[in-house]
Write a protein that holds these residues in place. Sequence first.
Motif, short mmCIF file in Angstrom:
data_model
loop_
_atom_site.label_atom_id
_atom_site.label_comp_id
_atom_site.label_asym_id
_atom_site.label_seq_id
_atom_site.Cartn_x
_atom_site.Cartn_y
_atom_site.Cartn_z
N TRP A 285 46.70 3.78 27.06
CA TRP A 285 46.01 4.92 27.64
C TRP A 285 46.74 5.28 28.92
N GLY A 286 47.11 6.57 29.08
CA GLY A 286 47.71 6.96 30.35
C GLY A 286 49.03 7.68 30.19
N ALA B 92 42.60 3.78 36.77
CA ALA B 92 41.69 4.15 35.70
C ALA B 92 41.29 2.94 34.87
N ALA C 238 47.26 5.15 36.19
CA ALA C 238 46.62 4.52 35.04
C ALA C 238 46.03 3.16 35.40
N TRP D 273 44.24 9.16 34.67
CA TRP D 273 45.04 8.51 33.63
C TRP D 273 46.52 8.87 33.72
N ARG D 274 46.85 10.08 34.10
CA ARG D 274 48.26 10.53 34.08
C ARG D 274 49.03 10.13 35.33
#
Length: 576
Positions: free
Chosen positions: A405-406, A359, A356, A352-353
Amino acid sequence: MDQEGGVEDSHFDYCPWDFAPRASSAQRAAQVAHQETLAEAGAVIGPRCYVSTAAAVFADVLCLGADSYIAGYAYVTGEVRAGRDCSVNPYATVRGRVTLGDGVRIGAHASLLGFNHGFAPDRPVHRQPLTSKGVVIGDDVWIGSHVVVLDGVTIGDHCVVGAGAVVTKDLASWTIAAGNPARPLRDRRGHGGSGAGTPDAGLGDAVAGFAERARAQAVGVLARCWNDGTGRYGDRPGVAATVRAHCDAVEIADLLLGAAPGQMSADEHAERLRELQDPVSGLVPELAPGGGPGVLPAPAPDGWIEDGVAEYHVLSVGSALELLGSRFPHPVHVVDRMTAGQLVARLDALPWRTRAWSAGAWVDCWATGARRSRESRGEARGEPGALEALFGWLVTRVDPWTGMWGAAPSPADGRLQLVNGYYRLTRGSFAQFGLPVPYAERVVDTVLAHARDPRWFAAGRQNACNVLDVAHPLWLAGRQTRHREDEVRAWAEEQLVQALGRWHDGAGFGFGPAGEGGSGPGREPGLQGTEMWLAIIWLLADLVGVADRLGYRPRGVHRPEPVRSPMFTMPHLGPS
């Protein structure tokens, strides 16, 4: 009178619009309790709504946007999703799969029937199977008293349907219709429907002209990518055949021709795609050099097979088969066999980081596979609780400041990973399942900030992936909020004008400049670029308000509506 000397409870059954200004504190408390009971059964009810206790509400799925009401003696069953400011008036019937936009008024005794009975001669009607295509009503629509809207009908934005009409076919936006069967009478804007005299008249004409041009050339666009020697499609002439190219050809033909590509019959297309599915994993590998199914990698300890191309085929092949009237012959076993615990562990481990988009793409694949597994044999499949675990993880991990998200923006690519990952994640989950996205206004803020980045959106720098991954989130969030809608519309109009000019006569659209890591087929016209830009143009045109001039609506990977399968049950998330 109620005990505080106010209005009789029965008054609100017939005049629910009076509840907000006239209800007593006791009546308000009773309404809260009633809505809590509905929420316990899975209903999602927005603020300032009213649902009469005299209404027969037995919906499997009920989502009411803010300031909506269901009056007394209405009959509501099936999967019903309504936007803001919607009203279901006394004795109205809303059954089956029905989706309402914002500001929809359903008159007394009207019936919206998002399902149907079979009536084949081989058995009595009461033993016939139910079918459901669903009913979709756009924004700002007035359905008059005693109107009947039949299964499979879409009524566009700003329509008015006169009392007693029976609507059997789609109505374009701004139509005033009446009669049995309902027929368009005139354009609500006061002209014959050409668009002249409206703010978007010129753009609407350009959109209609583009669609006519593309439709006239569609057969040739598909034929140039077909290889008679291999009996397969390549993305463009001279390149190797791929599974995705075949799926793109099916989607393009459905959009522009309303039929299967002419190189084979629909059944032959379907069988050619069905035979590629690996019966053990349920995935579809890329074609081998000889044209047959390729080989998949060995599975990971949790059973998943790491193959990004095969993951995307869960979306593309499954959608192409649906358009052809078919489906996968096997469940997507790698999804089917994953437990809730294994799913959560994999979600936690996704990048995620740093990536993203990757993911989000994995979530898109898994959620779509979960749906397809449930359809493959017409029964509920999969490990108990896994789908609920997915949504539980997502709603508890979303960033309330960005709606995403991310990772945070980076100097190298700004918000590209964040927003593109959001598109893939929400396409397969919230959009596909018809659930509201969390923090819709923050989503609009984040996406518009990204859309101003000249590295990706200056003229000549756009590619299909990056524009799609902004257009769809803005469209999706726009179902829930009007936040910054003028800015959204302005961006969409600018991108739409540019997109219409990218069509290459006889060849279609190019994807555009390569994406991150050289992804995408490039600027040369091909099937992937054509399929994606056709869907993008619809999204942009709908944001601007001229999508009805295109004469097509995506029904495959990029369809705007949630899935409507009679074999699929929405996960119950409880009240929002």
